[in-house]
Design a protein around this motif. Structure first.
Motif, PDB file in Angstrom:
ATOM      1  N   GLY A   8      36.625 -56.546 -33.900  1.00 59.89           N
ATOM      2  CA  GLY A   8      35.177 -56.389 -34.337  1.00 59.89           C
ATOM      3  C   GLY A   8      34.657 -57.467 -34.968  1.00 59.89           C
ATOM      4  O   GLY A   8      34.770 -57.750 -36.269  1.00 59.89           O
ATOM      5  N   SER A  10      31.461 -58.448 -36.030  1.00 59.98           N
ATOM      6  CA  SER A  10      30.105 -58.317 -36.443  1.00 59.98           C
ATOM      7  C   SER A  10      29.637 -58.325 -37.805  1.00 59.98           C
ATOM      8  O   SER A  10      30.313 -58.933 -38.579  1.00 59.98           O
ATOM      9  CB  SER A  10      29.742 -57.133 -35.447  1.00 59.98           C
ATOM     10  OG  SER A  10      28.334 -56.802 -35.555  1.00 59.98           O
ATOM     11  N   ALA A  12      30.411 -55.911 -40.262  1.00 63.10           N
ATOM     12  CA  ALA A  12      31.183 -55.621 -41.104  1.00 63.10           C
ATOM     13  C   ALA A  12      32.318 -56.641 -41.126  1.00 63.10           C
ATOM     14  O   ALA A  12      32.921 -56.920 -42.161  1.00 63.10           O
ATOM     15  CB  ALA A  12      31.934 -54.165 -40.685  1.00 63.10           C
ATOM     16  N   GLU A  34      35.003 -58.601 -28.792  1.00 62.70           N
ATOM     17  CA  GLU A  34      34.858 -58.744 -27.142  1.00 62.70           C
ATOM     18  C   GLU A  34      33.549 -59.303 -26.666  1.00 62.70           C
ATOM     19  O   GLU A  34      33.674 -59.553 -25.459  1.00 62.70           O
ATOM     20  CB  GLU A  34      34.950 -57.090 -26.646  1.00 62.70           C
ATOM     21  CG  GLU A  34      33.802 -56.367 -26.882  1.00 62.70           C
ATOM     22  CD  GLU A  34      33.771 -55.039 -26.386  1.00 62.70           C
ATOM     23  OE1 GLU A  34      34.237 -54.835 -25.040  1.00 62.70           O
ATOM     24  OE2 GLU A  34      33.375 -54.103 -27.193  1.00 62.70           O
ATOM     25  N   GLU A  35      32.657 -59.421 -27.533  1.00 58.91           N
ATOM     26  CA  GLU A  35      31.378 -60.149 -27.001  1.00 58.91           C
ATOM     27  C   GLU A  35      31.732 -61.539 -26.944  1.00 58.91           C
ATOM     28  O   GLU A  35      32.307 -62.165 -27.507  1.00 58.91           O
ATOM     29  CB  GLU A  35      30.213 -59.773 -27.993  1.00 58.91           C
ATOM     30  CG  GLU A  35      29.957 -58.241 -28.224  1.00 58.91           C
ATOM     31  CD  GLU A  35      28.712 -58.165 -28.921  1.00 58.91           C
ATOM     32  OE1 GLU A  35      27.867 -58.789 -28.667  1.00 58.91           O
ATOM     33  OE2 GLU A  35      28.817 -57.374 -29.955  1.00 58.91           O
ATOM     34  N   ARG A  42      22.259 -57.862 -35.865  1.00 54.40           N
ATOM     35  CA  ARG A  42      21.761 -56.950 -34.726  1.00 54.40           C
ATOM     36  C   ARG A  42      20.111 -56.842 -35.025  1.00 54.40           C
ATOM     37  O   ARG A  42      19.275 -56.522 -34.208  1.00 54.40           O
ATOM     38  CB  ARG A  42      22.382 -55.761 -34.624  1.00 54.40           C
ATOM     39  CG  ARG A  42      23.694 -56.028 -33.676  1.00 54.40           C
ATOM     40  CD  ARG A  42      24.708 -54.797 -33.639  1.00 54.40           C
ATOM     41  NE  ARG A  42      26.132 -55.339 -33.628  1.00 54.40           N
ATOM     42  CZ  ARG A  42      26.394 -55.658 -32.332  1.00 54.40           C
ATOM     43  NH1 ARG A  42      26.036 -55.075 -31.303  1.00 54.40           N
ATOM     44  NH2 ARG A  42      27.726 -56.174 -32.284  1.00 54.40           N
ATOM     45  N   LYS A  47      13.397 -56.004 -32.839  1.00 53.78           N
ATOM     46  CA  LYS A  47      12.051 -56.463 -33.675  1.00 53.78           C
ATOM     47  C   LYS A  47      11.732 -58.018 -33.173  1.00 53.78           C
ATOM     48  O   LYS A  47      11.157 -58.037 -32.143  1.00 53.78           O
ATOM     49  CB  LYS A  47      12.206 -56.296 -35.089  1.00 53.78           C
ATOM     50  CG  LYS A  47      12.902 -55.005 -35.471  1.00 53.78           C
ATOM     51  CD  LYS A  47      13.405 -55.006 -37.114  1.00 53.78           C
ATOM     52  CE  LYS A  47      13.755 -53.685 -37.539  1.00 53.78           C
ATOM     53  NZ  LYS A  47      15.474 -53.701 -37.044  1.00 53.78           N
ATOM     54  N   ILE A  80      40.346 -55.562 -27.109  1.00 45.95           N
ATOM     55  CA  ILE A  80      41.760 -54.963 -27.352  1.00 45.95           C
ATOM     56  C   ILE A  80      41.669 -53.628 -26.902  1.00 45.95           C
ATOM     57  O   ILE A  80      40.650 -52.743 -26.999  1.00 45.95           O
ATOM     58  CB  ILE A  80      41.886 -55.068 -29.073  1.00 45.95           C
ATOM     59  CG1 ILE A  80      41.646 -56.297 -29.841  1.00 45.95           C
ATOM     60  CG2 ILE A  80      43.167 -54.135 -29.269  1.00 45.95           C
ATOM     61  CD1 ILE A  80      42.825 -57.139 -29.236  1.00 45.95           C
ATOM     62  N   VAL A 110      35.161 -52.009 -35.670  1.00 42.51           N
ATOM     63  CA  VAL A 110      34.924 -51.946 -34.074  1.00 42.51           C
ATOM     64  C   VAL A 110      33.233 -51.430 -33.639  1.00 42.51           C
ATOM     65  O   VAL A 110      33.001 -51.205 -32.655  1.00 42.51           O
ATOM     66  CB  VAL A 110      35.789 -51.190 -33.362  1.00 42.51           C
ATOM     67  CG1 VAL A 110      36.898 -51.859 -33.211  1.00 42.51           C
ATOM     68  CG2 VAL A 110      36.139 -49.874 -33.997  1.00 42.51           C
ATOM     69  N   GLY A 111      32.641 -50.931 -34.801  1.00 35.43           N
ATOM     70  CA  GLY A 111      31.281 -50.502 -34.480  1.00 35.43           C
ATOM     71  C   GLY A 111      31.084 -49.127 -33.898  1.00 35.43           C
ATOM     72  O   GLY A 111      31.941 -48.437 -33.763  1.00 35.43           O
ATOM     73  N   ARG A 131      21.880 -52.232 -27.881  1.00 33.71           N
ATOM     74  CA  ARG A 131      23.086 -52.126 -28.685  1.00 33.71           C
ATOM     75  C   ARG A 131      23.627 -53.637 -29.123  1.00 33.71           C
ATOM     76  O   ARG A 131      23.741 -54.271 -30.281  1.00 33.71           O
ATOM     77  CB  ARG A 131      24.344 -51.342 -28.364  1.00 33.71           C
ATOM     78  CG  ARG A 131      25.398 -51.422 -29.598  1.00 33.71           C
ATOM     79  CD  ARG A 131      24.867 -50.709 -30.783  1.00 33.71           C
ATOM     80  NE  ARG A 131      25.977 -51.108 -31.781  1.00 33.71           N
ATOM     81  CZ  ARG A 131      25.904 -50.591 -33.069  1.00 33.71           C
ATOM     82  NH1 ARG A 131      24.842 -49.592 -33.319  1.00 33.71           N
ATOM     83  NH2 ARG A 131      26.641 -50.823 -33.595  1.00 33.71           N
ATOM     84  N   GLY A 281      32.328 -50.160 -41.703  1.00 37.61           N
ATOM     85  CA  GLY A 281      30.789 -50.158 -40.893  1.00 37.61           C
ATOM     86  C   GLY A 281      30.727 -49.177 -40.247  1.00 37.61           C
ATOM     87  O   GLY A 281      31.018 -47.995 -40.397  1.00 37.61           O
ATOM     88  N   ASP A 282      29.870 -49.320 -38.893  1.00 40.49           N
ATOM     89  CA  ASP A 282      29.312 -48.074 -38.116  1.00 40.49           C
ATOM     90  C   ASP A 282      30.550 -47.070 -37.737  1.00 40.49           C
ATOM     91  O   ASP A 282      30.143 -46.027 -37.305  1.00 40.49           O
ATOM     92  CB  ASP A 282      28.501 -48.706 -36.992  1.00 40.49           C
ATOM     93  CG  ASP A 282      27.184 -48.869 -37.397  1.00 40.49           C
ATOM     94  OD1 ASP A 282      27.005 -49.376 -38.533  1.00 40.49           O
ATOM     95  OD2 ASP A 282      26.455 -49.334 -36.206  1.00 40.49           O
ATOM     96  N   SER A 303      24.337 -48.911 -40.901  1.00 39.11           N
ATOM     97  CA  SER A 303      23.384 -49.605 -41.353  1.00 39.11           C
ATOM     98  C   SER A 303      23.662 -51.016 -41.819  1.00 39.11           C
ATOM     99  O   SER A 303      25.205 -50.980 -42.121  1.00 39.11           O
ATOM    100  CB  SER A 303      22.740 -49.138 -42.790  1.00 39.11           C
ATOM    101  OG  SER A 303      23.644 -49.099 -43.528  1.00 39.11           O
ATOM    102  N   VAL A 304      23.271 -52.083 -42.213  1.00 34.97           N
ATOM    103  CA  VAL A 304      23.588 -53.175 -42.277  1.00 34.97           C
ATOM    104  C   VAL A 304      24.294 -53.016 -43.994  1.00 34.97           C
ATOM    105  O   VAL A 304      25.265 -53.524 -44.157  1.00 34.97           O
ATOM    106  CB  VAL A 304      22.465 -54.401 -42.631  1.00 34.97           C
ATOM    107  CG1 VAL A 304      22.773 -55.714 -43.224  1.00 34.97           C
ATOM    108  CG2 VAL A 304      22.182 -54.743 -40.981  1.00 34.97           C
ATOM    109  N   TRP A 332      16.441 -50.265 -43.963  1.00 40.23           N
ATOM    110  CA  TRP A 332      15.157 -50.417 -43.346  1.00 40.23           C
ATOM    111  C   TRP A 332      14.789 -50.392 -41.947  1.00 40.23           C
ATOM    112  O   TRP A 332      15.946 -50.377 -41.303  1.00 40.23           O
ATOM    113  CB  TRP A 332      14.783 -51.968 -43.930  1.00 40.23           C
ATOM    114  CG  TRP A 332      15.250 -53.189 -43.350  1.00 40.23           C
ATOM    115  CD1 TRP A 332      14.202 -53.599 -42.014  1.00 40.23           C
ATOM    116  CD2 TRP A 332      16.322 -53.626 -43.042  1.00 40.23           C
ATOM    117  NE1 TRP A 332      15.249 -54.641 -41.446  1.00 40.23           N
ATOM    118  CE2 TRP A 332      16.245 -54.764 -41.792  1.00 40.23           C
ATOM    119  CE3 TRP A 332      17.609 -53.620 -43.404  1.00 40.23           C
ATOM    120  CZ2 TRP A 332      17.332 -55.367 -41.581  1.00 40.23           C
ATOM    121  CZ3 TRP A 332      18.545 -54.315 -43.444  1.00 40.23           C
ATOM    122  CH2 TRP A 332      18.582 -55.382 -42.175  1.00 40.23           C
TER     123      TRP A 332
END
Ligand SMILES: Cc1cc2nc3c(=O)[nH]c(=O)nc-3n(C[C@H](O)[C@H](O)[C@H](O)COP(=O)(O)OP(=O)(O)OC[C@H]3O[C@@H](n4cnc5c(N)ncnc54)[C@H](O)[C@@H]3O)c2cc1C
Length: 417
Positions: A8, A10, A12, A34-35, A42, A47, A80, A110-111, A131, A281-282, A303-304, A332
Motif C-alpha cells: 500500500g 499511499s 500511510a 497496485e496503482e 487523495r 476538491k 499482492i 492497504v487502505g 477513491r 491508516g484506513d 483521515s490523513v 477537515w
C-alpha cells in the motif's frame, strides 16, 4: 529480500517510510502499491483537482530522488494477492503478476475501497466512484459533457464532489438514503447546518432517498441518462457519482489469519494480532486514541491525520520501541465555501453546545461525554478548532456553561478535566 515490505503506497505507507528513516531504520524498504501512479495525496481529488485548480503533479508526495536517496524501492502496479509467512514473521508476498517479494518484516497500509452500489444499471457509462486517481481522472473526463450530476451519498466525499461539480456549472442533486447529511461523522446540528447551507448554495438535496436503478439509453452497455428513485421519479443525470462509504481492504490480513473486525485489528502500537505485522491508516481498527476514552473502545478512522499519526506509531514498533498515538485525531473537509474542521472524536457524546455567528458565517458544535469535552465540529472557525484541539491535547476540558456565547473566544477557557 527487503527488510520491510510495505503493501500500500499511499498516505500511510509514505509516512511510514519517512518516520522509519527519521528513526534511523537502516534496512532496505520496499514500498509497493497496485496503482500505476507515484504515491499521491487523495484529498484534492474531490476538491481542487476536480475543479481544475491544481494539476496531478502537485498531488505527488515525493520525487523519485527522494525514494532513491532514502533507499526505498518504489514498486507500482503490483497487486499482492497472497502472503506466505514463516514463524519468525518473515515471508513472501505474491503479486497477481506472478512476481514475488520476500521480506523480513511486513506492514499493511492497504487502505479502503469504495463501496459499490449494486442496483440495475450499475454498469452504465457515467456511473462513477471517487477513491483513487484513476477514478478522479474518469470523473474529470466525463464532466465537460455532463449537464446534470447526481451524487449518491451525502457524506464528506459526496458533498465535496457535489460542490465541486456545482462550481463547474453543473445542475447537482444529492441523494442521501439516511435522514441527515454526514450522519456517520457529525452530530445533528452540524448535519442541519450543512443541509441549509448546501441548499442555499443551489444543491438539490434529497434525504431518505432510495436509488432503485440507473437508467440508460441502451440497456446495461449504454450511457447513463438518469437515476430512478424508489418512488419512481427519474432524475436526469449524465454522471452519477456514488459516494456511499468505503470498505477496508482486509482480505490479505484475513488470509494471513490476523484478527479482523471492521478493519485489521491493531493495538496501541499499530501491531496486528500476530504481534509482528504492523497495520496503519484506513485499513486499521485501533483503540480510541483520545485520552479518557473508555477502555476497549475501538474504531476505524478514515483521515490523513490518522494515517500519518498511526504510521509514526508503527515506525516505533518496527524499530522495537513503544510510542502511543500522539495528539488528537482531527479532520477537515472543504465543501464549497464551508471549511469544516473537526477536532477529537464525537463518538459516545451525550451533550452538545452550539456556537453560531451567522453574521460572520461561523458555526461550531462542541461535544461532551459525561461532562467532559471530547470533540468539536467547526465550520469556518479555525480559532474554535485550535482552542478545542489544544484543550484536548492537554487532557483538559472547556466547561459547557462557558461556551454558549459565540462572541466569547474559547481560547483561555480550558480547565483540567
Ligand atoms: C476523494 C477523497 C477525498 C478525501 N478528503 C479528505 C480530507 O479532506 N481530509 C482527510 O483527512 N482525509 C480525506 N480523505 C481520506 C484520506 O485520503 C485517507 O484517509 C487516506 O488516503 C488513507 O491513507 P491510507 O494510506 O491508509 O489508504 P489509501 O489512501 O486507501 O491507500 C491504500 C493503497 O493501498 C493499495 N492497495 C490496496 N490493496 C493492495 C494490494 N493487495 N496490493 C497492493 N496495493 C494495494 C491501494 O491501491 C492504495 O493505493 C479523502 C479521501 C478521498 C478518496
Amino acid at each position: 529480500m527487503t527488510g520491510l515490505l510495505i503493501v500500500g503506497a499511499s498516505q500511510a505507507g509514505v509516512q511510514l517510510v519517512a518516520s522509519l528513516r527519521a528513526l534511523g531504520f537502516d534496512e532496505p524498504i520496499t514500498l509497493l502499491g497496485e496503482e500505476n501512479h507515484r504515491p499521491y495525496q487523495r484529498p484534492a481529488l474531490s476538491k481542487e483537482f476536480l475543479q481544475d485548480k491544481v494539476g496531478k503533479e502537485s498531488l505527488i508526495f515525493r520525487s523519485q530522488e527522494y525514494w532513491d536517496e532514502h533507499r526505498v524501492d518504489l514498486v507500482k502496479g503490483q497487486r499482492i494477492e497472497r502472503i506466505e509467512r514463516r514463524a519468525d514473521g518473515s515471508g513472501t508476498a505474491h503479486a497477481a503478476s506472478g512476481r514475488a517479494f520476500a521480506f523480513d518484516r511486513l506492514a499493511l497500509a492497504v487502505g479502503a475501497r469504495a463501496r459499490r452500489l449494486e442496483v440495475d444499471g450499475a454498469g452504465l457509462a457515467g456511473v462513477l466512484y471517487l477513491r483513487n486517481a484513476d477514478d478522479a481522472l474518469a470523473l474529470k473526463a466525463a464532466m465537460p459533457a455532463a449537464r446534470d450530476v447526481v451524487v449518491i451519498g451525502g457524506g464528506f466525499i459526496g458533498l465535496e464532489a457535489a460542490r465541486s461539480a456545482h462550481a463547474l456549472g453543473k445542475r447537482v442533486t444529492v441523494l442521501e438514503a439516511g435522514p441527515r447529511l454526514v450522519g456517520r461523522a457529525v452530530g445533528e446540528e452540524t448535519s442541519e447546518y450543512f443541509l441549509r447551507a448546501h441548499r442555499a448554495a443551489g444543491l438539490d438535496i434529497r434525504l431518505g432517498a432510495q436509488v432503485a436503478r440507473f437508467v440508460g439509453d441502451d440497456g446495461d452497455g449504454g450511457r447513463l441518462t438518469g437515476v430512478e428513485l424508489a418512488d419512481g421519479e427519474v432524475i436526469p443525470a449524465q454522471i452519477a457519482l456514488v459516494g456511499i462509504g468505503v470498505v477496508p481492504n482486509t482480505e490479505l490480513a484475513e488470509q494471513m489469519g490476523l484478527a479482523v473486525d471492521n478493519g485489521i485489528v491493531v493495538d496501541r502500537y499499530a501491531r496486528a494480532s500476530d504481534g509482528a505485522t504492523v497495520a496503519v491508516g484506513d485499513c486499521a481498527n485501533l483503540p480510541n486514541p483520545v485520552p479518557g476514552s473508555p477502555a476497549g473502545e475501538r474504531l476505524r478512522l478514515e483521515s490523513v491525520n490518522n494515517a500519518v499519526e498511526q504510521a509514526k506509531v508503527a515506525a516505533y514498533s518496527v524499530v522495537g520501541r513503544r510510542e502511543e498515538y500522539a495528539g488528537i485525531p482531527w479532520f477537515w473537509s472543504n465543501q464549497g465555501d464551508l471549511k469544516l474542521q473537526i477536532a477529537g472524536l464525537s463518538l459516545g457524546h451525550d451533550a452538545t453546545v452550539v456556537r453560531r455567528d451567522d453574521a460572520r458565517g461561523k458555526f461550531s458544535v462542541l461535544y461532551y461525554r459525561a461532562g467532559r469535552l471530547i470533540a468539536a465540529d467547526c465550520v469556518n472557525h479555525p480559532l474554535d478548532f485550535m482552542a478545542v484541539k489544544n484543550a484536548l491535547a492537554q487532557g483538559a476540558t472547556i466547561p459547557a456553561d462557558l461556551v454558549a456565547d459565540a462572541a466569547v473566544p474559547l481560547k483561555g477557557l480550558a480547565r483540567p478535566a
